[in-house]
Design a protein around this motif. Structure first.
Motif, PDB file in Angstrom:
ATOM      1  N   ILE A 101      32.975   0.922  56.300  1.00 50.11           N
ATOM      2  CA  ILE A 101      34.122   0.313  56.957  1.00 50.11           C
ATOM      3  C   ILE A 101      33.730  -0.328  58.279  1.00 50.11           C
ATOM      4  O   ILE A 101      34.299  -1.359  58.679  1.00 50.11           O
ATOM      5  CB  ILE A 101      35.239   1.371  57.166  1.00 50.11           C
ATOM      6  N   ALA A 117      41.609  -2.333  54.788  1.00 50.97           N
ATOM      7  CA  ALA A 117      40.414  -1.503  54.678  1.00 50.97           C
ATOM      8  C   ALA A 117      40.641  -0.120  55.296  1.00 50.97           C
ATOM      9  O   ALA A 117      40.314   0.904  54.688  1.00 50.97           O
ATOM     10  CB  ALA A 117      39.232  -2.203  55.350  1.00 50.97           C
ATOM     11  N   ARG A 118      41.215  -0.090  56.491  1.00 47.26           N
ATOM     12  CA  ARG A 118      41.468   1.186  57.148  1.00 47.26           C
ATOM     13  C   ARG A 118      42.504   2.018  56.384  1.00 47.26           C
ATOM     14  O   ARG A 118      42.394   3.240  56.286  1.00 47.26           O
ATOM     15  CB  ARG A 118      41.948   0.943  58.582  1.00 47.26           C
ATOM     16  N   GLN A 148      40.839   3.511  53.384  1.00 50.31           N
ATOM     17  CA  GLN A 148      39.936   4.584  53.784  1.00 50.31           C
ATOM     18  C   GLN A 148      40.706   5.868  54.075  1.00 50.31           C
ATOM     19  O   GLN A 148      40.238   6.968  53.793  1.00 50.31           O
ATOM     20  CB  GLN A 148      39.142   4.162  55.021  1.00 50.31           C
TER      21      GLN A 148
END
Length: 352
Positions: free
Chosen positions: A65, A334-335, A338
């Protein structure tokens, strides 16, 4: 129906390039598709986009990431600097001034990072050298042993007078909120002065600045509704120069009835897009939904202005903002993945 008036050839060229660039940004449908992907799938998709070069360049230093986020930030900074390089004349001057907002973000990131004891590497990961302070200058700021020495490096910068006036009290208090507010107030005051200086196209630049100020002030109003503070604590949070004076905004912040607040806002805002979105805020909503609605209204209105004035500052500014939000959206995706957040929750934070 608006009349399209041809401009000087360099203006036509750069504004046409901005429209081409804007057409390549991710559409809403692609974000909705990505919401159903896994993090590795999203990462691979980003690698296949225009961010590939940055990912390849940074792969030796970052992974996972962190690699994605760093590549997105570097691509954004490079893109903005590339736009400055091809933008001519007065449009270049306006664009350069507009991008100085990144200087504020980067300076505050360095100050706060050092205050919190972050390593130089971690601070470098989150700065975005898209303003007038280039990566070499920011690296030197980060490398300085103390915050005070980093701040001293800014003596020739337009914001130094604010930093010199506010930094010591902020450091003693351990909070840089007032410093941040004052830096943005000075930034917008400088933009307004430049727009009103008699330069060709200044009136169009002024409209975009005042729209931005209105959006920021209205977002602040709704944040204060969600997280009330005493009226004395709000004296420095308002940005003057647009539809509302700081005193008017302070008074509006004390309005408890949401319908009354919306009615008073609608009476003075000049943008039809803002009037429309304010109508939809009569019901209490989570603050992130309010802010996203206001941001989308701002982008939509800037789009309309750019179509009515195709060879002006508007096509450049609307692309800068939409590109910024593409990077913000990809980072949020993306975060969110995750953190194993559900797709519906991640979608709430996307500006699409």
């Amino acid at each position: 129906m608006s009349v399209v008036i041809g401009g000087p050839a360099p203006y036509v060229y750069v504004c046409t390039r901005m429209r081409v660039r804007k057409s390549k940004l991710l559409p809403r449908e692609e974000y909705l598709r990505m919401l159903n992907m896994s993090l590795p799938q999203i990462t691979r998709l980003i690698e296949e986009m225009e961010y590939k070069r940055e990912i390849d360049e940074l792969a030796a230093s970052f992974s996972g990431i962190d690699l994605v986020e760093e590549a997105l930030s570097w691509n954004l900074a490079k893109e903005f600097q590339n736009i400055l390089a091809i933008t001519p004349g007065i449009l270049k001057q306006f664009t350069k001034s507009y991008l100085r907002r990144w200087d504020i973000q980067n300076v505050l990131t360095i100050i706060r990072g050092k205050k919190q004891g972050m390593t130089a590497g971690k601070i470098k990961e989150v700065v975005v050298p898209a303003g007038s302070l280039d990566v070499q200058f920011l690296d030197r700021m980060i490398a300085e042993e103390s915050i005070e020495r980093s701040v001293e490096m800014l003596k020739s910068h337009s914001l130094y007078s604010v930093i010199e006036r506010e930094y010591q009290a902020a450091a003693e208090k351990g909070s840089f909120g007032r410093l941040e507010n004052e830096m943005y107030r000075q930034f917008y005051a400088d933009l307004i002065a430049e727009a009103r200086s008699g330069l060709k196209g200044g009136n169009q630049f002024l409209i975009s600045i005042q729209l931005d100020i209105d959006i920021k002030n209205i977002k602040t109003l709704f944040r204060l509704r969600a997280h009330p503070v005493s009226s004395e604590d709000t004296s420095d949070v308002w940005i003057p120069g647009a539809s509302f004076s700081p005193d008017e905004l302070k008074h509006l912040s004390q309005t408890e009835n949401i319908d009354e607040l919306v009615d008073n806002l609608r009476k003075k805002v000049k943008s039809s897009a803002l009037v429309e979105v304010l109508e939809g805020l009569r019901e209490e909503k989570p603050i992130h939904e309010v802010e996203n609605s206001l941001t989308r209204a701002q982008l939509d209105y800037m789009d309309r202005l750019s179509k009515r004035n195709p060879f002006s500052i508007y096509p450049i500014l609307v692309y800068l903002e939409k590109k910024k939000y593409e990077v913000t959206n990809l980072r949020a995706l993306a975060r969110g993945k995750q953190a194993n957040l559900p797709a519906e929750r991640i979608e709430n934070y996307l500006v699409i």
